[in-house]
Design an enzyme around this catalytic site. Structure first.
Site, PDB file in Angstrom:
ATOM      1  N   TYR A  83       0.808  -1.170  -0.033  1.00  0.00           N
ATOM      2  CA  TYR A  83      -0.091   0.087  -0.016  1.00  0.00           C
ATOM      3  C   TYR A  83       0.766   1.214   0.132  1.00  0.00           C
ATOM      4  CZ  TYR A  83      -4.330  -2.539   0.627  1.00  0.00           C
ATOM      5  OH  TYR A  83      -5.414  -3.560   0.384  1.00  0.00           O
TER       6      TYR A  83
ATOM      7  N   TYR B 219     -13.979  -5.670   4.901  1.00  0.00           N
ATOM      8  CA  TYR B 219     -12.641  -5.889   4.136  1.00  0.00           C
ATOM      9  C   TYR B 219     -12.315  -7.604   4.653  1.00  0.00           C
ATOM     10  CZ  TYR B 219      -7.535  -5.875   3.588  1.00  0.00           C
ATOM     11  OH  TYR B 219      -6.496  -6.434   3.249  1.00  0.00           O
TER      12      TYR B 219
ATOM     13  N   ASP C 261     -15.278 -13.626  10.083  1.00  0.00           N
ATOM     14  CA  ASP C 261     -13.959 -13.255   9.931  1.00  0.00           C
ATOM     15  C   ASP C 261     -13.541 -12.253  10.984  1.00  0.00           C
ATOM     16  OD1 ASP C 261     -11.621 -11.890   8.932  1.00  0.00           O
ATOM     17  OD2 ASP C 261     -12.402 -10.782   7.254  1.00  0.00           O
TER      18      ASP C 261
ATOM     19  N   LYS D  52      -3.959 -12.638  12.323  1.00  0.00           N
ATOM     20  CA  LYS D  52      -3.230 -11.307  13.152  1.00  0.00           C
ATOM     21  C   LYS D  52      -2.924 -11.801  14.701  1.00  0.00           C
ATOM     22  CE  LYS D  52      -4.713  -7.835  10.160  1.00  0.00           C
ATOM     23  NZ  LYS D  52      -5.799  -7.565   9.566  1.00  0.00           N
TER      24      LYS D  52
HETATM   25  C1  LIG Z   1      -6.225  -7.931   7.898  1.00  0.00           C
HETATM   26  C2  LIG Z   1      -7.575  -8.660   7.591  1.00  0.00           C
HETATM   27  C3  LIG Z   1      -7.569  -9.470   6.727  1.00  0.00           C
HETATM   28  C4  LIG Z   1      -6.533 -10.056   5.902  1.00  0.00           C
HETATM   29  O1  LIG Z   1      -5.273 -10.327   6.544  1.00  0.00           O
HETATM   30  P1  LIG Z   1      -3.819 -10.538   5.921  1.00  0.00           P
HETATM   31  O2  LIG Z   1      -3.124 -11.352   7.008  1.00  0.00           O
HETATM   32  O3  LIG Z   1      -3.534  -9.174   5.799  1.00  0.00           O
HETATM   33  O4  LIG Z   1      -4.083 -11.059   4.597  1.00  0.00           O
HETATM   34  C5  LIG Z   1      -8.781 -10.287   6.644  1.00  0.00           C
HETATM   35  N1  LIG Z   1      -9.925  -9.832   7.268  1.00  0.00           N
HETATM   36  C6  LIG Z   1      -9.862  -8.663   8.012  1.00  0.00           C
HETATM   37  C7  LIG Z   1     -10.814  -8.678   8.850  1.00  0.00           C
HETATM   38  C8  LIG Z   1      -8.638  -8.186   8.389  1.00  0.00           C
HETATM   39  O5  LIG Z   1      -8.595  -7.322   9.058  1.00  0.00           O
END
Ligand SMILES: *Cc1c(COP(=O)(O)O)cnc(C)c1O
Length: 440
Positions: A16, A144, A248, A277
């Site tokens: 980015y 996202y 997610d 994460k």
């Molecule tokens: C960061 C994120 C992703 C993608 O994860 P990456 O490790 O960056 O590929 C997917 N969903 C959510 C909600 C996120 O915050």
């Protein structure tokens, strides 16, 4: 200029980043707890947990120890036809802390791939039952889910990926009723969203594979928060139509929203959940897609065609699994959820004092996350504002990166009261500077 910068300038391609405009990145040479340190030893408070990954704090002695121990034992082994204690124990531990029958853990390497796996799983779940026309996914506007193709498709409501529109599969994005302190229109917004959902399900949703949701918090979409009650209603309605719901929790998992998982606050259980994460407390790239037993059972049979034909070279990397296990233990040993509650209470007090301020709007807080929007930060001027603030904060030794006109904090759980006060006063001064810089 340091050698690191020379090499970086010549060869590194950053995420980015517009390399023709961006100024030199900061060279980090050390980190501890909530702080990063550059080559000159200057401290930068990591108030967004290095893109929301860092949990207990940087370079935690206990996690470092677990990592070294595992490295001395063995670093990696393929996960098809082999297994090992770190992966088996981590799977069991995740199944134990997740509710209901979310018991079957598929490992991959990052948030986006966890989403890809969830999308492929839910599509094939129907194919394995002879349903071949479920070509559409439901999602929310502003959602996202990552940067790979499937994740971009379900995240198209974020507006980040319009360049690739023509390459994406079919997704219907429903309105997302985001809310904040003193929002008196929330009931009406939720009713509109639920009506839109009901229209999609009116024919039984017979062409829908699954619905994907960032529970309680849309992260990259601008730290937009919804009420747990709304999340519960949506989940129940979709599941009542027999359609799997994917949560997610790549960003919300592991304490960010005040509970271990955001789903706990809605009191419902998705069919599939994606975590990454903070799974490894920010140490290693790893993610999991956890499915209910009932989903997994549809992949069994005499026929390899029913199996999930998906895998990665580093699936269930033992180093990452060992680190994740140690991170989960630390939640108990360090009373991490209590620390998060204290951060949350401090955020709320800061917001209490801002209620009547006239340059910020939509004040909101969820667990360790604080956010608000800048008033009068119009569209065209948006990115200019966020860059101005980002640079200002960095000069103050604060890593805070506004998302457009949204300023937010998502600090590591070890962040002290004093450090948060430093962040707040940096924000207030930054806003004052912004006022000065932009008045005619
Ligand atoms: C960061 C994120 C992703 C993608 O994860 P990456 O490790 O960056 O590929 C997917 N969903 C959510 C909600 C996120 O915050």
């Amino acid at each position: 200029m340091s050698t690191v910068l020379e090499l970086d300038r010549r060869h590194a391609w950053h995420p980015y980043t517009q390399h023709a405009q961006e100024r030199d990145p900061i060279v980090i040479s050390r980190a501890r707890d909530a702080s990063l340190f550059d080559e000159e030893g200057r401290e930068i408070l990591d108030l967004i947990s290095s893109w929301w990954t860092c949990g207990h704090g940087h370079s935690h002695p206990e996690i470092n120890k677990a990592l070294c121990t595992q490295a001395n034992n063995f670093e990696h082994a393929m996960f098809a036809g082999f297994t090992h204690r770190p992966a088996a124990e981590l799977s069991a531990r995740l199944a134990q802390i997740l509710p209901g029958t979310l018991n079957r853990v598929f490992f991959s390497d990052n948030g986006s791939t966890a989403i890809e796996v969830a999308l492929k799983l839910s599509y094939q779940y129907w194919r394995n039952q002879g349903e071949e026309r479920r070509l559409r996914f439901l999602a929310f506007d502003g959602g996202y889910h990552g940067d790979t193709f499937g994740a971009m498709a379900v995240g198209k409501g974020s507006g980040f990926f319009s360049l690739f529109d023509e390459l994406m599969f079919k997704v219907t994005a429903l309105p997302f009723p985001d809310t904040w302190r003193g929002d008196d229109e929330i009931a009406a917004k939720e009713a509109i969203a639920l009506e839109a959902l009901d229209r999609e399900l009116a024919d039984g949703g017979i062409d829908i594979s699954a619905m994907i949701i960032e529970p309680l918090l849309q992260g990259a979409g601008g730290m937009r928060m919804c009420r747990p009650e709304f999340l519960r209603l949506v989940t129940e309605r979709v599941q009542a139509a027999g359609i799997p719901v994917i949560y997610d929790e790549v960003a919300t998992g592991f304490g960010r929203t005040g509970t271990m998982f955001a789903l706990e606050q809605a009191g419902v259980i998705p069919d599939i959940i994606c975590l990454s994460k903070a799974l490894t407390s920010g140490y290693m790239p790893m993610s999991v897609t956890v499915a209910k037993d009932e989903i997994f059972e549809h992949f069994l049979g005499d026929d390899f065609g029913r199996a999930l034909a998906h895998g990665h070279s580093f699936t269930a990397n033992p180093l990452a699994c060992a680190v994740a296990l140690r991170s989960l233990e630390l939640f108990d040993e360090e009373h991490t959820l209590k620390k998060i509650a204290a951060i949350s209470a401090q955020h709320e007090r800061f917001l209490d004092e801002r209620e009547t301020s006239d340059n910020v709007i939509r004040l909101r807080c969820l667990g360790s996350i604080l956010a608000f929007d800048l008033k009068d930060a119009g569209e065209g001027y948006k990115s200019g504002t966020s860059e101005f603030l980002r640079d200002y904060f960095l000069r103050r030794g604060l890593n805070i990166r506004p998302l457009g006109s949204t300023v937010y904090l998502m600090p590591p759980y070890c962040t002290t009261e004093n450090e948060l006060e430093r962040a707040y006063s940096g924000i207030l001064d930054g806003l004052a500077e912004l006022g000065g810089a932009t008045s005619p």
